[in-house]
Write an enzyme that holds these catalytic residues in place. Sequence first.
Site, PDB file in Angstrom:
ATOM      1  N   GLU A   9       0.713  -1.262   0.140  1.00 42.73           N
ATOM      2  CA  GLU A   9       0.073   0.133  -0.113  1.00 42.73           C
ATOM      3  C   GLU A   9       0.805   0.896   0.068  1.00 42.73           C
ATOM      4  OE1 GLU A   9      -3.580  -1.519   2.272  1.00 42.73           O
ATOM      5  OE2 GLU A   9      -2.193  -0.917   3.644  1.00 42.73           O
ATOM      6  N   CYS A  12     -10.303   1.313   8.233  1.00 45.73           N
ATOM      7  CA  CYS A  12      -9.929   1.775   8.380  1.00 45.73           C
ATOM      8  C   CYS A  12     -10.528   3.044   7.571  1.00 45.73           C
ATOM      9  CB  CYS A  12      -8.298   2.016   8.195  1.00 45.73           C
ATOM     10  SG  CYS A  12      -8.222   1.609   7.121  1.00 45.73           S
TER      11      CYS A  12
END
Length: 683
Positions: A329, A420
């Site tokens: 990521e 998240c």
Amino acid sequence: MNRIFPSLTLLGLLSTPAAAQTVKHSDYPIQAVSFTKVKLADSFWLPRLKTNTDVTIPASFQRCEATNRVKNFEMAAARQGKFATIFPFDDTDIYKTIEGASYSLKLYPDEKLDEYMGLLIKKVAAAQEPDGYLYTARTIDPAHPHEWAGPERWVKERELSHELYNAGHLYEAAAAHYEATGKKNLLNIALKNADLVCATFGPGKRAVAPGHEIVEMGLVKLYRVTGKPEYLSTAKFFLDQRGQYKGYDPKSPDAWRNGSYWQDHKPVIDQQEAEGHAVRAEYLYSAMADVAALTGDKRLLAAVDSIWQNMVTRKLYVTGGTGAVPGGERFGGNYELPNTTAYNETCASVANVYWNQRMFQLHGEAKYVDILEKVLYNGLISGVGLDGKSFFYSNAMQVRNSASFPQTEPQRAGWFDCSCCPTNLARLMPSLPGYVYAQNGRDVYANLFISGTTDLKVNSQLVRIVQQNNYPWQGDLKFTLSPAAATDFNLLVRLPGWARNEAMPSDLYRFATPSAEKISITINGKPTAYTTRSGYAVLARKWRKNDVVEVKLPMEVRQVVANPHVQDDLGKVALQRGPIVYCAEWTDNNGRAGNLIVPAATTFTTRYQPELLNGIMQLQATVPAVQLDAANTSISTTRQTLTAIPYYAWANRGKGEMTVWFPQQLTDIELISRQPKEATVGK
């Protein structure tokens, strides 16, 4: 002492950590006008904030209940049971939703929501251990903690445990809850935990570079609330621990896994590029800006300036998205900005907003707000569906819908195992009023163009500013200023880069052709000459009640081209109007999007569609479209209407092709045989 680094003077300290009160002290030279003092009244953002309040936040709390995140706190309070979710950082989804709900209460008072939060905060308090430790993944059953947690406190903090990450989100939530409600129940929990952290970490004590940054930002928030110097010094200590890991081998082919992934490959003052996990990185860079502002550390300032420059010149998508590489990521190499595999985590956009706001407050330059605006209107709100309860974790730049590429057909989801992003959006959205205005003495900055009213004090005089516009669809801005008594001050109105022929404050993107359209400004109906400062029009005068400033921004459809080093965008253009980046989606374009060509001479018409996608400005043009015959042996082009919608609005009508970048010539088109298939509505 220069103006960026005023001396740190604490005008009051708390006698005990629990006796929290707001303390005045030196900070950024430019201060945001608090979200509590800005009341929005516009037709673009206010409905989104209302949806966040009515849908996103309740859905988030409900999903925290349904997925046992709340149960983890209940079991921790009982000191028995088995951790009931997947990740040890799942506690933060409750903290982030409380943060968003706190902001929301200021916008939309709600006794039931306030009462529910009070009950939830009691559960958080009950889960806290006597010395302040708060981490349900260990407290529930200390003899058998989560596998990421390690056998003892803090021993896996750098790699996996997220103990300090949880703490950071707790601190952020507590500061927001206290500012919005004046209540100290969550703040006292946070301060007790922060005191433990400060007692545990520091010179001569335990040392670690937190694996997932945000504790640094959170500690600074608590420092601003309390004035307790240990919170600031511990935040700086965590920054200073980076680059000291003994197991890092820069020559290893997997070196990033041990170092740059969590920004631990070099001391922070030596870092010059945006590297590693994008969310972690941008939380770190936000904290670097915080600590630089509060301590006067010029090396820290130079480092964060260099990192920002690297991101904006080499590693930012045209939508404001960051983090190109799915593996880790993370940021890719310079100019590594692929379209079909773009990651662009929604959380990274949230973090990028935080970072650019801080950079503006340090330097007072419009370019930082230009990037913040680009992220807000494009790469951030693309992460939440128009229904307020469906989300993207990553935000694609191109979707090819065919048998050859089935894996590239994303659809929004209501929740994720690692959720998240939904909770990060829940907390960011209602804080938006705090980004509209800022102030430095007699300089008042108008940064975002959102209709509403703010009350502030300049030269000891109360001043009301009413902003009216239909932004981002129209460029006519109106500001009505009403000081309690005539007073001299400077109104600084941001002149957006896109309205000054600047697609990006770097050479990463540029408009294909320059525009002759100019920005015009009048005061009380009369054209006015003005000076510019760092991208702002400086309007200096003695303001009187009901003085009216009108700004006209050109709202043309512009073609954007990328730096030739961005290989995926060679020979292609993106479309932008005002701050909005556009895309073509399958449902408006005969089931395809990847077969459309936009030659340089293409002209677009605009039409506001109030019933489409909650109201959008739609772009249309007649362009060539590539066609293959049924046998896939013959190619031809036909003239077809290209319909483009704002990028943020895609994927609200099912799955299918989408593209942001359009080839200008036939040689650049990707030929994929495919018959349009019936749409399926995403959930």
